[in-house]
Design a protein around this motif. Structure first.
Motif, PDB file in Angstrom:
ATOM      1  N   PRO A  65       1.014  -9.399 -59.717  1.00 20.31           N
ATOM      2  CA  PRO A  65      -0.217 -10.119 -59.424  1.00 20.31           C
ATOM      3  C   PRO A  65      -0.849  -9.645 -58.123  1.00 20.31           C
ATOM      4  N   LEU A  66      -2.173  -9.676 -58.086  1.00 18.73           N
ATOM      5  CA  LEU A  66      -2.905  -9.358 -56.863  1.00 18.73           C
ATOM      6  C   LEU A  66      -2.943 -10.603 -55.987  1.00 18.73           C
ATOM      7  N   VAL A  67      -2.594 -10.458 -54.716  1.00 17.91           N
ATOM      8  CA  VAL A  67      -2.485 -11.610 -53.811  1.00 17.91           C
ATOM      9  C   VAL A  67      -3.269 -11.329 -52.534  1.00 17.91           C
ATOM     10  N   ARG A  68      -4.022 -12.323 -52.115  1.00 20.37           N
ATOM     11  CA  ARG A  68      -4.732 -12.280 -50.839  1.00 20.37           C
ATOM     12  C   ARG A  68      -4.276 -13.451 -49.982  1.00 20.37           C
ATOM     13  N   LEU A  69      -3.831 -13.163 -48.745  1.00 22.76           N
ATOM     14  CA  LEU A  69      -3.573 -14.211 -47.761  1.00 22.76           C
ATOM     15  C   LEU A  69      -4.839 -14.357 -46.931  1.00 22.76           C
ATOM     16  N   HIS A  70      -5.534 -15.474 -47.075  1.00 23.65           N
ATOM     17  CA  HIS A  70      -6.793 -15.678 -46.361  1.00 23.65           C
ATOM     18  C   HIS A  70      -6.627 -16.821 -45.375  1.00 23.65           C
ATOM     19  N   SER A  71      -6.750 -16.515 -44.092  1.00 18.72           N
ATOM     20  CA  SER A  71      -6.651 -17.551 -43.064  1.00 18.72           C
ATOM     21  C   SER A  71      -7.967 -18.310 -42.959  1.00 18.72           C
TER      22      SER A  71
ATOM     23  N   ALA B 153     -12.479 -11.468 -52.389  1.00 19.71           N
ATOM     24  CA  ALA B 153     -11.125 -11.668 -52.882  1.00 19.71           C
ATOM     25  C   ALA B 153     -11.097 -12.522 -54.137  1.00 19.71           C
ATOM     26  N   VAL B 154     -11.892 -13.587 -54.158  1.00 19.39           N
ATOM     27  CA  VAL B 154     -11.903 -14.474 -55.327  1.00 19.39           C
ATOM     28  C   VAL B 154     -12.303 -13.690 -56.576  1.00 19.39           C
ATOM     29  N   GLU B 155     -13.335 -12.864 -56.473  1.00 16.90           N
ATOM     30  CA  GLU B 155     -13.774 -12.107 -57.646  1.00 16.90           C
ATOM     31  C   GLU B 155     -12.757 -11.043 -58.053  1.00 16.90           C
ATOM     32  N   ARG B 156     -12.210 -10.325 -57.081  1.00 15.44           N
ATOM     33  CA  ARG B 156     -11.270  -9.251 -57.415  1.00 15.44           C
ATOM     34  C   ARG B 156      -9.987  -9.805 -58.018  1.00 15.44           C
ATOM     35  N   ILE B 157      -9.517 -10.933 -57.509  1.00 17.66           N
ATOM     36  CA  ILE B 157      -8.296 -11.529 -58.067  1.00 17.66           C
ATOM     37  C   ILE B 157      -8.581 -12.101 -59.445  1.00 17.66           C
ATOM     38  N   THR B 158      -9.749 -12.708 -59.635  1.00 21.15           N
ATOM     39  CA  THR B 158     -10.111 -13.219 -60.959  1.00 21.15           C
ATOM     40  C   THR B 158     -10.111 -12.101 -61.992  1.00 21.15           C
ATOM     41  N   GLU B 159     -10.578 -10.917 -61.612  1.00 24.99           N
ATOM     42  CA  GLU B 159     -10.666  -9.793 -62.544  1.00 24.99           C
ATOM     43  C   GLU B 159      -9.303  -9.306 -63.006  1.00 24.99           C
ATOM     44  N   THR B 160      -8.303  -9.392 -62.142  1.00 24.56           N
ATOM     45  CA  THR B 160      -7.005  -8.795 -62.461  1.00 24.56           C
ATOM     46  C   THR B 160      -5.883  -9.813 -62.616  1.00 24.56           C
ATOM     47  N   GLY B 161      -6.082 -11.022 -62.109  1.00 24.74           N
ATOM     48  CA  GLY B 161      -5.067 -12.063 -62.178  1.00 24.74           C
ATOM     49  C   GLY B 161      -4.172 -12.081 -60.955  1.00 24.74           C
ATOM     50  N   GLY B 162      -4.035 -13.259 -60.351  1.00 26.72           N
ATOM     51  CA  GLY B 162      -3.179 -13.356 -59.171  1.00 26.72           C
ATOM     52  C   GLY B 162      -3.448 -14.627 -58.397  1.00 26.72           C
ATOM     53  N   TYR B 163      -3.212 -14.557 -57.079  1.00 23.08           N
ATOM     54  CA  TYR B 163      -3.287 -15.754 -56.243  1.00 23.08           C
ATOM     55  C   TYR B 163      -4.048 -15.472 -54.951  1.00 23.08           C
ATOM     56  N   LEU B 164      -4.862 -16.414 -54.567  1.00 29.81           N
ATOM     57  CA  LEU B 164      -5.420 -16.446 -53.224  1.00 29.81           C
ATOM     58  C   LEU B 164      -4.727 -17.580 -52.474  1.00 29.81           C
ATOM     59  N   LEU B 165      -4.022 -17.232 -51.406  1.00 29.58           N
ATOM     60  CA  LEU B 165      -3.385 -18.253 -50.572  1.00 29.58           C
ATOM     61  C   LEU B 165      -4.340 -18.586 -49.436  1.00 29.58           C
ATOM     62  N   TYR B 166      -4.813 -19.830 -49.416  1.00 28.62           N
ATOM     63  CA  TYR B 166      -5.740 -20.265 -48.365  1.00 28.62           C
ATOM     64  C   TYR B 166      -4.918 -20.971 -47.307  1.00 28.62           C
ATOM     65  N   LEU B 167      -4.736 -20.280 -46.187  1.00 28.51           N
ATOM     66  CA  LEU B 167      -3.800 -20.713 -45.144  1.00 28.51           C
ATOM     67  C   LEU B 167      -4.557 -21.373 -44.001  1.00 28.51           C
ATOM     68  N   ARG B 168      -4.076 -22.522 -43.563  1.00 24.37           N
ATOM     69  CA  ARG B 168      -4.756 -23.306 -42.533  1.00 24.37           C
ATOM     70  C   ARG B 168      -4.372 -22.763 -41.162  1.00 24.37           C
ATOM     71  N   GLN B 169      -4.911 -21.566 -40.856  1.00 18.68           N
ATOM     72  CA  GLN B 169      -4.564 -20.850 -39.629  1.00 18.68           C
ATOM     73  C   GLN B 169      -5.842 -20.446 -38.888  1.00 18.68           C
ATOM     74  N   GLU B 170      -6.661 -21.401 -38.602  1.00 16.68           N
ATOM     75  CA  GLU B 170      -7.951 -21.148 -37.970  1.00 16.68           C
ATOM     76  C   GLU B 170      -7.799 -20.320 -36.696  1.00 16.68           C
ATOM     77  N   GLY B 171      -8.683 -19.341 -36.545  1.00 16.95           N
ATOM     78  CA  GLY B 171      -8.695 -18.549 -35.325  1.00 16.95           C
ATOM     79  C   GLY B 171      -7.437 -17.724 -35.117  1.00 16.95           C
ATOM     80  N   ARG B 172      -6.905 -17.136 -36.214  1.00 17.09           N
ATOM     81  CA  ARG B 172      -5.640 -16.400 -36.155  1.00 17.09           C
ATOM     82  C   ARG B 172      -4.529 -17.271 -35.564  1.00 17.09           C
ATOM     83  N   GLY B 173      -4.583 -18.564 -35.875  1.00 13.19           N
ATOM     84  CA  GLY B 173      -3.501 -19.466 -35.505  1.00 13.19           C
ATOM     85  C   GLY B 173      -3.702 -20.262 -34.239  1.00 13.19           C
TER      86      GLY B 173
END
Length: 215
Positions: free
Chosen positions: A61-67, A89-109
């Motif tokens: 699966p295609l995976v994006r970690l998005h802070s 990321a949402v469109e590219r992952i939808t095309e191939t199947g996978g996960y977008l992890l939306y991480l609550r890490q504002e401002g690089r943490g």
């Protein structure tokens, strides 16, 4: 291959809930996500996993970690490339199947208020990393242990990673995630974020081709 010794150090997480949500973006793009919440994440934050598209059993699966970036993701701030990266990321992952992890890490943490304080220092000439350290904060305070827990819970420990950031790949590998391919995102450059993108290349080795940022 996965680092089994470090993988064993991950405390187990469980799925708390799952719900389908239709997504619509300002440019008219639409898709649907199955959104997962979790119990037992190591940092106690309310991270989300969005399952998008139909997975191809022949590939990881295609995976994006998005802070999380409130200013970029929600308000469309042009000081960074976070909003365009999320949309891509949402469109590219939808095309191939996978996960977008939306991480609550504002401002690089470092958090939202500290990020805005860092913006003020950037207006006086510091770059995004120098501003963080001038505030007595880490250049990048993100830890991806919770992301590795989420992927393990979703049985996605072999992935293709959509990222320009080598630290994401390094941390996930150490935490037992097998990355078969690291795929760069598009380059979303503008007059207002070019210094930000250049700093990511020069300070943390992001795979953004600088020639495209010059001129």
């Amino acid at each position: 291959m996965p680092n089994t010794e470090n993988e064993q150090r991950l405390t187990p997480a469980t799925v708390r809930s799952r719900v389908r949500i239709p997504l619509a973006f300002p440019d008219g793009y639409r898709t649907e996500a199955e959104v997962f919440t979790f119990h037992g994440l190591t940092d106690g934050a309310e991270h989300l996993a969005l399952a998008l598209g139909t997975p191809d059993p022949a590939q990881a699966p295609l995976v994006r970690l998005h802070s999380e970036c409130l200013t970029g993701d929600v308000f469309g701030s042009a000081r960074c490339d976070c909003g365009p990266q999320l949309r891509e990321a949402v469109e590219r992952i939808t095309e191939t199947g996978g996960y977008l992890l939306y991480l609550r890490q504002e401002g690089r943490g470092i958090g939202l208020y500290n990020k805005l304080d860092a913006y003020a220092l950037q207006d006086s000439g510091l770059d995004t990393y120098q501003a963080n350290t001038a505030l007595g904060l880490p250049e990048d305070g993100r830890d991806y242990t919770a992301a590795a827990q989420m992927l393990s819970t979703l049985d996605a420990t072999t992935i293709r990673l959509l990222s320009n950031n080598p630290d994401k790949a390094a941390q996930l590998t150490t935490l037992g995630v097998d990355i078969t391919e690291r795929i760069p995102t598009g380059i979303h450059v503008s007059d207002t974020n070019v210094r930000y993108l250049r700093a990511k290349v020069e300070h943390t080795g992001h795979s953004i081709p600088l020639p495209r940022l010059v001129g």
